[in-house]
Design an enzyme around this catalytic site. Sequence first.
Site, short mmCIF file in Angstrom:
data_model
loop_
_atom_site.label_atom_id
_atom_site.label_comp_id
_atom_site.label_asym_id
_atom_site.label_seq_id
_atom_site.Cartn_x
_atom_site.Cartn_y
_atom_site.Cartn_z
CG HIS A 1 0.42 6.36 -0.59
ND1 HIS A 1 -0.66 6.99 -1.15
CD2 HIS A 1 -0.04 5.79 0.56
CE1 HIS A 1 -1.73 6.81 -0.36
NE2 HIS A 1 -1.37 6.07 0.67
CG HIS B 1 -1.75 1.22 1.40
ND1 HIS B 1 -3.08 1.27 1.08
CD2 HIS B 1 -1.42 2.46 1.84
CE1 HIS B 1 -3.55 2.49 1.32
NE2 HIS B 1 -2.55 3.23 1.78
CD GLU B 2 1.58 3.64 3.71
OE1 GLU B 2 1.79 4.69 3.08
OE2 GLU B 2 0.54 3.45 4.37
CG HIS C 1 0.12 8.74 -6.84
ND1 HIS C 1 -0.92 9.11 -6.03
CD2 HIS C 1 -0.09 9.36 -8.02
CE1 HIS C 1 -1.74 9.91 -6.70
NE2 HIS C 1 -1.26 10.08 -7.91
ZN LIG Z 1 -2.59 5.29 2.24
#
Ligand SMILES: [Zn+2]
Length: 693
Positions: free
Chosen positions: A486, A482-483, A489
């Site tokens: 980011h 998940h991190e 992104h």
């Molecule tokens: Zn998050």
Amino acid sequence: MLNPIPAMIALFAAGNPLTAPWTGPFGGVPHFDKVKVQDMKPALEAAMSEQLAEVEQIARRPDAPTFENTIAAMERGGRSFDRVTTYYGVWSSTMNGPEFQAVEREMAPSLAAFGDQITQNERLFARIAAVYESRDQARLTPEQKRLAWLYYTNFVRAGARLDATAKKRLSEINQRLASLYTSFSQNVLADETDYVHVLETEEDLKGLPDSLRAAASAAAESRGHKGRWAVLNTRSSVDPFLTYSERRDLREKVWRSFVNRGDNGDARDNNKTITEILALRAERAKLLGYETHAHWRLENAMARTPERAMQLLEAVWRPAVARVQEEVADMQAIADREGAQTTIEPWDYRFYAEKVRKAKYDLDANEVKPYLQLEKLREGMFWVAEQLLGLRFSPLTGIVTYHPDVRVWEVKDVSGRHVGLWYFDPYARPGKRSGAWMNAYRNQERFAGEVATIVSNNSNFVKGREGEPVLISWTDAETLFHEFGHALHGLSSSVSYPSLAGTQVARDYVEFPSQLLEHWLSTPQVLNRFALHHQTGQPIPKELVAKIERAATFNQGFATTEYLASALIDMRLHLAGGRTLDPDAFERETLAALGMPKQIVMRHRTPHFSHVFAGDGYSAGYYSYLWSDTLTADAYEAFSEAGGPYDTAVAKRLRDHVFAVGNTVDPADGYRAFRGREAGIAALMRKRGFPAP
Ligand SMILES: [Zn+2]
């Protein structure tokens, strides 16, 4: 055209290493070795003065306002402030201590006032408004138009159009709120660090697996109870204890102190603070011309209105609660079979859920863990990044960091072009906040020359002994991905202006790329290559993967309901307007009216709901996770419908319309460009195993 900074302004910052330009390779890297906490305050003050002088210079230009001499000039400015707040942010979240907390308490109101000084500068706002209003005649690029819109909207939303009296009151409110946010989070931190449950005897450890016993022993030693065991009052310590401890009396005790953080009627009780925060937020919203704080917050989110956000939350609430009833029935059946003579209470949920998981799916979390080596999974993430987004990671040495545990990688695209740096700070230590997060030390930009981004991932894994692999749980592995989502992104950003780069998108859109990346952990390509047994090196057995897949929607009643309860309370608190609220009573009555199952408590109860009360960030915004997950579930189905998770055409659309564009396009447009249509709720319901509406 460049706007040269006068020599006088440059003098302000001279001599403080925290404001100094970054030097070294890759366009300069943070000088973490030069950071001293006592330099933070003078550095922040110097950087604020410098930026205010820059802003004043832009505001007082004699020539007519243009995009270039106003908006682009603003984008060029504030660089010393960016650098010092990068250090300030890193210390706040990962190197915190009493000395730093004193600086935080002192600086919070000044930083709030500084922001207001810029947005309340009337000459500056007049220029921004002029550029915004003439944006269609001025032959701006679409990105420049979007940036002009963003500046104008942010200024208006921060009160730029108010009269002098209202502006003064607004700034008072913001400064008071900043102090309240600081004391709220310091109170929660104190309740998490100061309450320690010491386990005295073997009997107290009944049911705990070896890894938990070892962690509890280390925790006790670090708190001065050598030779005993301790459960700390944090989620990473409490949740596993509630899952495995066979001592129901201790489970209840541990559960109670955890859910009562900030709610003990002592000096650190947060209830009065919350009442004041809510009143000030309501007053601020009215001053700014909005019905409630929630209306103000959601106006420029993807949801646009609290009603649309509530609609989504409520659509999922009933199916989630219905699933809880089924889960409780399964658990009660096991408890009855074992002759436990109890009815399921909140401190029993995780314990019996684990038994149901074993009974129904034959899946034991402890069976999976030996295959989840942190460093192997990191390599797996790198592999996914290359397949999906064409990014290649290679380790760097000789880059200065703030702690010996932090490592740095260089990131290049497929053509070998440098696109950024990735800092990785994986382990827990005192002074580091709990949980996991990503942040950007520097944003990507190219309007005044190519600047590559620097991002970091932070988590709280327990560091193993030298030479031993760190094994993590399946949930932790999902969080790791998940991190990293980011981070990708940020690293994929390809825009002109730094304010529109990377993850600086609407709050209810930003979790979409990160949640999406979680899906690649369970792809066979990743598991077969990277989920390798730490002793034998063998890949995780197919049967075990199949069990994980079959159990994918297990316990979703619990997970969704505890989340939704927090999201609904957050929204209702901020829709309540200006009336004086007793947070405890409001929470109790609202949950009762909703029909909250008595076996579950909110994931974050109001008195320690840091997302909402440690700052404005997720206030009236906790719904964002579900909003984003609606997109996530729908987007992943785009891969399944095509050639699977590594389909190159879908991956290219994802990169072009989601990961690369930052905030240069409206998120709804970006999503539509990727998917060819809007996301509905059906994929979300399928992902969670709920009946489709
Ligand atoms: Zn998050």
